[in-house]
Design a protein around this motif. Structure first.
Motif: not given
Length: 307
Positions: A31-41, A235-250
């Motif tokens: 779940f974390i990877a699916w969410a985070a990969s929208n923002f950072v790779q 949902a909690g892991d997806t939240f974490a993925g979006g959170f981390m994805g944004h931070l890693a991107k910025t």
């Protein structure tokens, strides 16, 4: 700007008042990877799977920029399996089956290709495993985020407290915050947690949003009111993925930017619950995410004239 994710890649069997999933792919790292990969790779995945884990799932993640060098494959064993049934309120659930399988003796190894990763998120695993990952990082990441649960507070509190001391951000839900600190007030609980080591604390409140604490600052992000919630698993892991994805991107770990990251995480979590497993996360586009973020802005934005 790479992100390393440590967690489970598993099978879930979920029953909710809206239907039954049968055996589908889940796990915190998925779940974390699916969410985070929208923002950072790349998203550097660290996990363990059995020979029964579908190759097409691995291929789909790889196509999204998820690196698999840190995923151990134990061909003759079975992947972690969890079955659960949600109650009508969708907040409480009964665990029907937990088969640890390959997870029982999982010792993650951080590949050389992942070294130098600036962002690290530790999904909910034993505190000893989380600690071993931190110790394997030759250069300390810019930000270490850790998720945990009440079970480890019951059976491994000493190791849990040692691990919490090593991280920058702790993510727990409201009941876990109360259990960890013995405080009913979440503000008092947060103050106690912030003396344990982390600089930031996120308290997840499910359908009631999330709270971010740092020093004397508090930020609250609502959850998007949704008409249909089919499956809250992940949902909690997806939240974490979006959170981390944004931070890693910025690459910005200020309190102000974390406020934005919380909103991004909440938006991603709102997609996750709309279908069983990661099905919805696999199909959303950048435009879907932008539209959903705009809905969040409308939800919390208001002008007021003080008289």
């Amino acid at each position: 700007m790479s992100l390393t994710v440590v967690g489970t890649m598993a099978f879930d069997d979920i029953e909710t008042p809206f239907g039954k999933s049968d055996k589908i792919v889940g796990g915190s790292a998925s779940f974390i990877a699916w969410a985070a990969s929208n923002f950072v790779q790349p998203v550097n995945q660290v996990s363990v799977i059995g020979g029964d884990f579908p190759q097409e799932e691995l291929d789909a993640l790889t196509a999204r920029g998820v690196a698999m060098d840190g995923v151990q494959v134990k061909k003759d064993e079975k992947s972690f399996y969890w079955a659960g049934r949600y109650h009508l309120d969708m907040n409480s659930r009964d665990t029907l089956v937990t088969d640890l399988n390959v997870l029982a003796d999982f010792q993650p190894v951080i590949p050389d290709s992942y070294q130098g990763s600036e962002f690290l998120i530790l999904g909910n695993l034993t505190p000893q495993v989380q600690m071993s990952v931190i110790n394997q990082m030759k250069t300390r990441p810019k930000l270490i985020v850790m998720d945990t649960m009440n079970f480890w507070m019951d059976v491994a509190l000493e190791d849990l407290l040692k691990t919490i001391k090593m991280v920058d951000v702790l993510m727990i839900n409201d009941s876990e915050a109360r259990q960890l600190t013995g405080e009913y007030s979440l503000v008092k609980a947060a103050k106690k947690v912030l003396t344990m080591g982390p600089r930031f604390l996120i308290i997840k409140k499910g359908e009631h949003g999330a709270m971010l604490f740092h020093e004397n600052h508090v930020f609250f992000a609502p959850a998007l009111p949704l008409e249909d919630v089919y499956d809250p698993t992940g949902a909690g892991d997806t939240f974490a993925g979006g959170f981390m994805g944004h931070l890693a991107k910025t690459k910005d770990i200020s309190f102000e930017n974390m406020k934005t990251a919380i909103i991004v995480g909440s938006a991603m979590a709102s997609f996750c619950v709309e279908k069983f497993g990661a099905a919805r996360l696999r199909e959303i586009t950048k435009e879907d995410i932008t539209t959903r973020l705009e809905q969040f802005v409308q939800l919390v934005n208001f002008d007021i004239d003080l008289v």
